[in-house]
Motif scaffolding. Sequence first.
Motif, PDB file in Angstrom:
ATOM      1  N   VAL A 408      26.310  56.098  24.128  1.00 53.48           N
ATOM      2  CA  VAL A 408      26.645  55.726  22.753  1.00 53.48           C
ATOM      3  C   VAL A 408      27.946  56.341  22.267  1.00 53.48           C
ATOM      4  O   VAL A 408      28.765  55.672  21.631  1.00 53.48           O
ATOM      5  CB  VAL A 408      25.486  56.124  21.801  1.00 53.48           C
ATOM      6  CG1 VAL A 408      25.849  55.832  20.353  1.00 53.48           C
ATOM      7  CG2 VAL A 408      24.223  55.380  22.186  1.00 53.48           C
ATOM      8  N   GLN A 421      26.676  54.676  15.529  1.00 47.67           N
ATOM      9  CA  GLN A 421      25.874  55.728  16.160  1.00 47.67           C
ATOM     10  C   GLN A 421      24.653  56.073  15.323  1.00 47.67           C
ATOM     11  O   GLN A 421      23.533  56.165  15.831  1.00 47.67           O
ATOM     12  CB  GLN A 421      26.727  56.980  16.362  1.00 47.67           C
ATOM     13  CG  GLN A 421      27.808  56.867  17.412  1.00 47.67           C
ATOM     14  CD  GLN A 421      28.602  58.149  17.524  1.00 47.67           C
ATOM     15  OE1 GLN A 421      28.064  59.242  17.355  1.00 47.67           O
ATOM     16  NE2 GLN A 421      29.891  58.027  17.783  1.00 47.67           N
ATOM     17  N   ILE A 424      21.845  53.652  15.513  1.00 48.49           N
ATOM     18  CA  ILE A 424      21.054  53.831  16.731  1.00 48.49           C
ATOM     19  C   ILE A 424      20.141  55.050  16.605  1.00 48.49           C
ATOM     20  O   ILE A 424      18.970  55.013  17.022  1.00 48.49           O
ATOM     21  CB  ILE A 424      21.989  53.962  17.942  1.00 48.49           C
ATOM     22  CG1 ILE A 424      22.701  52.633  18.197  1.00 48.49           C
ATOM     23  CG2 ILE A 424      21.216  54.400  19.190  1.00 48.49           C
ATOM     24  CD1 ILE A 424      23.731  52.680  19.297  1.00 48.49           C
ATOM     25  N   TYR A 425      20.629  56.139  16.007  1.00 40.50           N
ATOM     26  CA  TYR A 425      19.799  57.333  15.852  1.00 40.50           C
ATOM     27  C   TYR A 425      18.607  57.053  14.936  1.00 40.50           C
ATOM     28  O   TYR A 425      17.499  57.548  15.184  1.00 40.50           O
ATOM     29  CB  TYR A 425      20.621  58.492  15.295  1.00 40.50           C
ATOM     30  CG  TYR A 425      21.830  58.857  16.121  1.00 40.50           C
ATOM     31  CD1 TYR A 425      21.851  58.610  17.493  1.00 40.50           C
ATOM     32  CD2 TYR A 425      22.956  59.437  15.543  1.00 40.50           C
ATOM     33  CE1 TYR A 425      22.964  58.932  18.257  1.00 40.50           C
ATOM     34  CE2 TYR A 425      24.072  59.765  16.310  1.00 40.50           C
ATOM     35  CZ  TYR A 425      24.075  59.499  17.653  1.00 40.50           C
ATOM     36  OH  TYR A 425      25.173  59.814  18.406  1.00 40.50           O
ATOM     37  N   TYR A 428      16.166  55.245  16.916  1.00 41.46           N
ATOM     38  CA  TYR A 428      15.565  56.165  17.880  1.00 41.46           C
ATOM     39  C   TYR A 428      14.380  56.900  17.254  1.00 41.46           C
ATOM     40  O   TYR A 428      13.297  56.990  17.856  1.00 41.46           O
ATOM     41  CB  TYR A 428      16.638  57.148  18.339  1.00 41.46           C
ATOM     42  CG  TYR A 428      16.163  58.237  19.260  1.00 41.46           C
ATOM     43  CD1 TYR A 428      16.017  58.009  20.623  1.00 41.46           C
ATOM     44  CD2 TYR A 428      15.869  59.505  18.774  1.00 41.46           C
ATOM     45  CE1 TYR A 428      15.595  59.020  21.484  1.00 41.46           C
ATOM     46  CE2 TYR A 428      15.450  60.525  19.624  1.00 41.46           C
ATOM     47  CZ  TYR A 428      15.314  60.271  20.968  1.00 41.46           C
ATOM     48  OH  TYR A 428      14.885  61.265  21.802  1.00 41.46           O
TER      49      TYR A 428
END
Length: 486
Positions: A408, A421, A424-425, A428
Motif C-alpha cells: 500500500v 491508505q 484501506i486501514y 482493515y
Amino acid sequence: MSLLDPTLLLCVSGFFSNLRPSEPFLTAYLMGPDKNLTETQVVNEIYPVWTYSYLALLFPVFLITDYLRYKPVLLLQATSLVVTYVMLLKAQGTVAMQLLEFFFGLATASEVAYYSYIYSVVEPAHYQRVTGYCRSITLFGSAAGSLMGQLLLSLAKAQLVHLVIITLSSAAVAFVAPWFLPMPKRSLFFHKSAEAVEERPRSSTALLEKAEDSTARLPPNSQDAPTIPSTSDTGKHSSGVVEVLKILLDDFLKCYRCQSLLAWSLWWALATCGYFQVINYAQALWENVRPSQDYEIYNGYVETLSTLLGALAALLVGYLPVCWAVWGELALFLFSLLMAACVFVMDTMRNIWVCYSSYVLFRATYMLLITVATYQIAASLNMQRYALVFGVNTFIALLLQTLLTVVVVDSAGLGLDVFAQFLIYGGYFAVISGIFLFAGIFKLAYRRRSKQQEEEEEEEVSDNSPAETTQTLLNSGTPAPIERTQ
C-alpha cells in the motif's frame, strides 16, 4: 543494591528516552524548509524503512538481549536514539533519512531490554510494582514531551529545529543512566538461576493436557484462564543457542494450543499492525488537511491527550464489570468496529478537529483493548512464556505491517496517497471486527448447545424410576441392590 536503585535508573532512562518534543511534528519538520522533502519521499520512501528494520531486527535483538543479559542492549538502544536525533538535526537527503529510520528501528527493537531488565534484578514479588513504574513513566514522558513541544511552538514561537535539539538533549540524558545499572547475573533463556531451573513442575505434560482438556470441554471461567505450565527443563544453568531455539519452538506450540490465548493473540497481532500504520501516517494526513506552512497545528496537544486518555483507559480496565472470558470476542468486535469508524471518519471528514478527535478516540480504544489482551494472555503464562508470546505477537504484527506497507505505502508497490491508505486501514479494522463477530457468535452458540446437552442429561438421570434402574441393572448382569425393610 536495593530495589530502588535499578528501578529509579530505569525510570530516568525511560522518561528521557520518551521525552521527544519533536515527535508530534516530525512530518511537518521533514516536509518543511529544514529538510525540504516531498510528501512522496517522506510517506512512501522514508517511513517504510522503520517497519522493515524493526521486523528484521526484532528476533535477533530478542536473542542477543537475553544472551548479553540486557544491559549492553540497553546501552545500544540509548546510543541508537542519540544517533537518530543527531542525524535528524544534521543530515540531509532521502538516503540519510532512511538510514535514520533504520537506527530508530534498532532503538525500537531494543526496547525489549528495557522491559526485561528489571525482572532479572528484582524478586518476583516486586514484578507487578516495578512494571507499573516503568510503563507509566514512559507514558508520562511521552505525554510530557508532546505537551512541551506544543507549548514551545504555540507560546514561545520556537522553531521546529529547536524541538529536535531538545529531543537530542533528552536522548543524551537517557544515554547516561544505563551505564550505572548493575549487570544482571541471570536471564530468561541463556543464563538461568538455580531456582528457575528447579521450579518446573514434575509432570508439566500432564498438567498441559489437563488444562487443554478443561478448555475444550468446559466454558472458560469468568476470571481465570487455564494456566499453561512452565517450560522444559534444560538441566543446566546456561543454554546454547540451538537448545534455546528448541525450547522456544516447543513453548510456542504448547502456548498457542490454548484457544482463549489464541483468540487474544490473534487480535493483538491484527490490531497492532493496523494501529502502527495509523499512528505512523496520521501526521501526513493532518498535514494534508491543515498544512503546517499555512496554519498553526496542534499535534502536540492531540498526542498528549491521546496518551493520557490511553493510560486512563488502561487503568480503568480492572474496574470494568465485563466477563472477558465469555464476552471477549464480542467486545473485540464492537471496539474494533469503533476503531474502523474512527479511521473512516479521519479519512472522509476533511476537518482537522474531527480528525484530531477521531485519532484520540482511536488510540484510547486501542490502549484499552491491548491492556485487556495483555492481562488475559499473561494470566495463563509464567514469565518466560510471557516474553515469548508477546514477542511472537509483536513479530506477527510487524510481519503483517510489512506486507501492508510494501503493497500500500512503499513506492515500489502501489505507493498510494495518504487518503487512499486510510481508506484501506479503515476497511482493515472492519475486517477484524467481522472476524471476531463470527467468533463471538460461534462461541455463544457452542456454550448454549453445551448447556442444553447438560440439562438434557440431568433430566434423563432424574426421570429414571427405581423399576427402570433395576431392569437396567438386571439386563447388564449386575445384581440389583436389596431393599431393606424395617
